[in-house]
Enzyme design. Structure first.
Site, PDB file in Angstrom:
ATOM      1  N   GLN A   1      -8.639   9.937   8.337  1.00 40.56           N
ATOM      2  CA  GLN A   1      -7.364  10.671   8.407  1.00 40.56           C
ATOM      3  C   GLN A   1      -7.221  11.597   7.199  1.00 40.56           C
ATOM      4  O   GLN A   1      -6.842  12.764   7.326  1.00 40.56           O
ATOM      5  CB  GLN A   1      -6.210   9.670   8.452  1.00 40.56           C
ATOM      6  CG  GLN A   1      -4.846  10.279   8.224  1.00 40.56           C
ATOM      7  CD  GLN A   1      -3.726   9.298   8.491  1.00 40.56           C
ATOM      8  OE1 GLN A   1      -3.425   9.006   9.643  1.00 40.56           O
ATOM      9  NE2 GLN A   1      -3.092   8.790   7.451  1.00 40.56           N
TER      10      GLN A   1
ATOM     11  N   GLY B   1       0.831  -1.204   0.000  1.00 39.36           N
ATOM     12  CA  GLY B   1       0.000   0.000   0.000  1.00 39.36           C
ATOM     13  C   GLY B   1       0.866   1.255   0.000  1.00 39.36           C
ATOM     14  O   GLY B   1       0.645   2.198  -0.770  1.00 39.36           O
ATOM     15  N   HIS B   2       1.889   1.272   0.866  1.00 36.34           N
ATOM     16  CA  HIS B   2       2.813   2.420   0.891  1.00 36.34           C
ATOM     17  C   HIS B   2       3.573   2.512  -0.432  1.00 36.34           C
ATOM     18  O   HIS B   2       3.777   3.601  -0.971  1.00 36.34           O
ATOM     19  CB  HIS B   2       3.839   2.269   2.019  1.00 36.34           C
ATOM     20  CG  HIS B   2       3.256   2.233   3.395  1.00 36.34           C
ATOM     21  ND1 HIS B   2       3.193   1.084   4.146  1.00 36.34           N
ATOM     22  CD2 HIS B   2       2.703   3.203   4.162  1.00 36.34           C
ATOM     23  CE1 HIS B   2       2.637   1.340   5.313  1.00 36.34           C
ATOM     24  NE2 HIS B   2       2.331   2.616   5.354  1.00 36.34           N
TER      25      HIS B   2
HETATM   26  O1  PAF Z   1      -1.008   7.038   8.210  1.00 37.52           O
HETATM   27  C1  PAF Z   1       0.053   7.076   8.878  1.00 37.52           C
HETATM   28  O2  PAF Z   1       0.947   6.256   8.713  1.00 37.52           O
HETATM   29  C2  PAF Z   1       0.236   8.145   9.939  1.00 37.52           C
HETATM   30  O3  PAF Z   1      -0.967   8.443  10.578  1.00 37.52           O
HETATM   31  C3  PAF Z   1       0.883   9.429   9.394  1.00 37.52           C
HETATM   32  C4  PAF Z   1       0.014  10.106   8.353  1.00 37.52           C
HETATM   33  C5  PAF Z   1       2.232   9.109   8.784  1.00 37.52           C
HETATM   34  C6  PAF Z   1       1.095  10.417  10.539  1.00 37.52           C
HETATM   35  O4  PAF Z   1       1.909   9.887  11.536  1.00 37.52           O
END
Ligand code: PAF
Length: 291
Positions: A156, A38-39
């Site tokens: 988020q 995903g990343h």
């Molecule tokens: O989604 C994440 O991994 C975290 O919430 C983030 C956006 C890096 C903030 O620490």
């Protein structure tokens, strides 16, 4: 391009100044590490759309409550660096907690009211303030950029979009599609906590969303009917404990009554140790089409 790991704010700013002076656009992917496909997909999109991709790895204490897994959150910088490099990251910002919060206590925080209090925020009242604060700080360190976030953490994303708009932060926020395992489970760093039978049961979140989408496609326009259908689907799975299932406005995350305009389906359940979340867009009617 060989990845360069940078541990300090001043070194990152200097490196970015040089790149910007050379006319390079910057893409930014903030993470807490424990990187997965995903990343990688965010980094790959960023590397197609911008000249230089910066990723950060920082397990942000502000977004964990005292009972959450800050101490045991998976950390493996070497493996993460290899994944980031393969996905096109040029600069990897990996600061220590002291580098990010040199004063220890953090007296300044960013609170995005209303959106932060719903859904995940109901059981994690300080979580989104911790997220908004660190993302505001990271965006201030990285400077003007396109920042990439997964739609998996849909709340988020909504909180960050609103913060960037309210505070006129010079970043463009790009939400990117959820990456799923072959059976439909949304990828998450916390999936590693699932036992074998829980891993199989966890697919019920995707199943609930699919049934909600199918009902909407077949003409159901009552958000309550869709929410109930998704909730009943999750509740029928013995290993899942339903947290919520709802149809919400995409920007405010307020529960809607009818599937009209921009609506998102949200589901959340506890499956064994991890609390799992998932979401999907849903076909809706045009404004004015429902009487
Ligand atoms: O989604 C994440 O991994 C975290 O919430 C983030 C956006 C890096 C903030 O620490």
């Amino acid at each position: 391009m060989t990845i360069q790991t940078i541990p300090t704010i001043s070194e990152l700013r200097q490196a970015l100044e040089r790149q910007r002076a050379a006319g390079k656009s910057v893409g930014f992917v903030p993470t807490m590490g424990a990187l997965h496909a995903g990343h990688a997909s965010l980094m790959e999109v960023a590397s197609k759309e911008t000249d230089l991709v910066v990723a950060s790895i920082f397990v942000n204490p502000l977004q964990f409550s005292a009972t959450e897994d800050l101490g045991s959150y998976p950390r493996d910088l070497e493996t993460d660096t290899a994944l980031a490099e393969a996905a096109g990251v040029g600069l990897l910002f990996a600061p220590s907690t002291d580098e990010m919060y040199p004063e220890g206590a953090v007296l300044t925080s960013v609170d995005v009211a209303e959106i932060s209090q719903r859904w995940e925020g109901a059981s994690r009242p300080t979580h989104f303030s911790g997220v908004a604060t660190v993302v505001a700080k990271l965006l201030s360190i990285v400077g003007p950029c396109v920042a990439y976030f997964g739609e998996k953490d849909f709340q988020q994303l909504a909180v960050i979009r609103r913060m960037v708009s309210d505070l006129s932060i010079p970043a463009t926020i790009r939400g990117c599609p959820i990456v799923r395992e072959a059976d439909g489970l949304a990828m998450s760093s916390r999936n590693i906590y699932l036992e074998q039978d829980e891993r199989i049961a966890a697919v019920v979140l995707r199943k609930a969303l699919d049934l909600g989408i199918e009902a909407a496609t077949n003409g159901e326009s009552s958000a309550k009917a869709i929410g109930d259908l998704m909730a009943n689907t999750i509740s029928a799975e013995p290993l899942a404990k339903l947290n919520y299932a709802a149809a919400v406005d995409t920007a405010t995350l307020e529960e809607v009554e009818q599937l009209v305009g921009d609506v998102r389906l949200l589901v959340a359940a506890q499956v064994g140790r991890p609390h799992l979340i998932d979401n999907a867009s849903v076909p809706t009617m045009k404004e004015g089409a429902v009487s």
